[in-house]
Design an enzyme around this catalytic site. Structure first.
Site, mmCIF file in Angstrom:
data_model
loop_
_atom_site.group_PDB
_atom_site.id
_atom_site.type_symbol
_atom_site.label_atom_id
_atom_site.label_comp_id
_atom_site.label_asym_id
_atom_site.label_seq_id
_atom_site.Cartn_x
_atom_site.Cartn_y
_atom_site.Cartn_z
ATOM 1 C CG ASP A 86 -19.834 -106.789 -20.071
ATOM 2 O OD1 ASP A 86 -19.258 -106.187 -21.257
ATOM 3 O OD2 ASP A 86 -20.016 -105.730 -19.168
ATOM 4 C CG ASP A 114 -16.020 -102.974 -21.300
ATOM 5 O OD1 ASP A 114 -16.554 -101.754 -22.023
ATOM 6 O OD2 ASP A 114 -16.645 -103.829 -21.048
#
EC number: 3.4.23.36
Length: 248
Positions: free
Chosen positions: A141, A161
């Site tokens: 991330d 995401d």
């Protein structure tokens, strides 16, 4: 029981999966989005320091901060890696199943994004580096909002995401449009039943045309409908409906 199994097999065999549409339009989009996510993660892993300080990209909007998330999207179930992977795998399989059977081109738009995001994150776990605590199987991330909107600045996420979040937004938009169309159709049906039935007939013929053209690849020239012919037929149906409305 045998009849039931036979009926299921027959249904699956005869079902129109519109493979042509999915292979020409959907699959390339899914591959592109998943690849874009993997490339961005690879760049972050190579260029940034794990758990290092954040870097502003667009002031007061978004920045970069490299972390390994052992949980699901936006850090959910971060304390249970096996559960996070199991849920991710089940969700991915479910979305692939939906993708295979759905044949509405509008609903396929968000499904494409969801499949791309889900597959990208699930497979990305295989090559993501371990956390500083030595935990493998996490997700890279690196995106972080620099403004607070319902806690938006507390999450670090990735492009996969983002694809899923965008898909949810598109689903909400489609639902709103569908509700509006249902209201319009309800008013039309009460006001002019013949007009409503004609409208439904045009829409059904458009859907049938779409499903027939995109059902499968047909290499027999004598039976082949070209894309130009498909567009022309679709335009003629739209023109027919427009002329009918003008007469009314």
């Amino acid at each position: 029981m045998r009849d039931f199994i036979f009926n299921i097999k027959s249904y699956l065999k005869e079902y129109n999966y519109i493979w042509k549409y999915k292979l020409i339009w959907c699959l390339p989009l899914i591959i592109f989005l998943a690849s874009l996510d993997w490339i961005s993660k690879a760049i972050v892993v190579k260029q940034m320091v794990l758990d290092g300080a954040g870097v502003t990209f667009i002031p007061n909007f978004i920045g970069f901060q490299y972390v390994i998330n052992p949980g699901a999207a936006y850090g959910m179930n971060a304390g249970n890696l096996s559960l996070a992977i199991s849920i991710a795998a089940l969700v991915t399989l479910f979305l692939i199943g939906v993708f295979i059977f759905i044949k509405n081109k509008y609903w396929l738009i968000p499904i494409n994004l969801m499949v791309a995001g889900s597959v990208a994150n699930l497979l990305g776990r295989a090559w993501a580096p371990a956390t500083n605590k030595g935990i493998k199987g996490g997700v890279v991330d690196f995106l972080k909002f620099e403004f607070s909107f319902f806690g938006s600045d507390s999450y670090i996420f990735n492009l996969a995401d983002a694809w899923v979040s965008i898909a949810v937004g598109i689903i909400i938009l489609i639902l709103i449009v569908y509700v509006i169309l249902e209201i319009i159709e309800l008013v039309m049906r009460k006001k002019d039943k013949d007009k409503y039935e004609f409208y439904c007939d045009i829409q059904n013929r458009k859907q049938i045309l779409f499903e027939v053209y995109y059902q499968k690849f047909n290499f027999k020239k004598e039976e082949k409908m070209t894309y130009k012919q498909y567009l022309k037929s679709n335009q003629e149906l739209s023109k027919t409906w427009k002329e009918y409305k003008q007469k009314g």
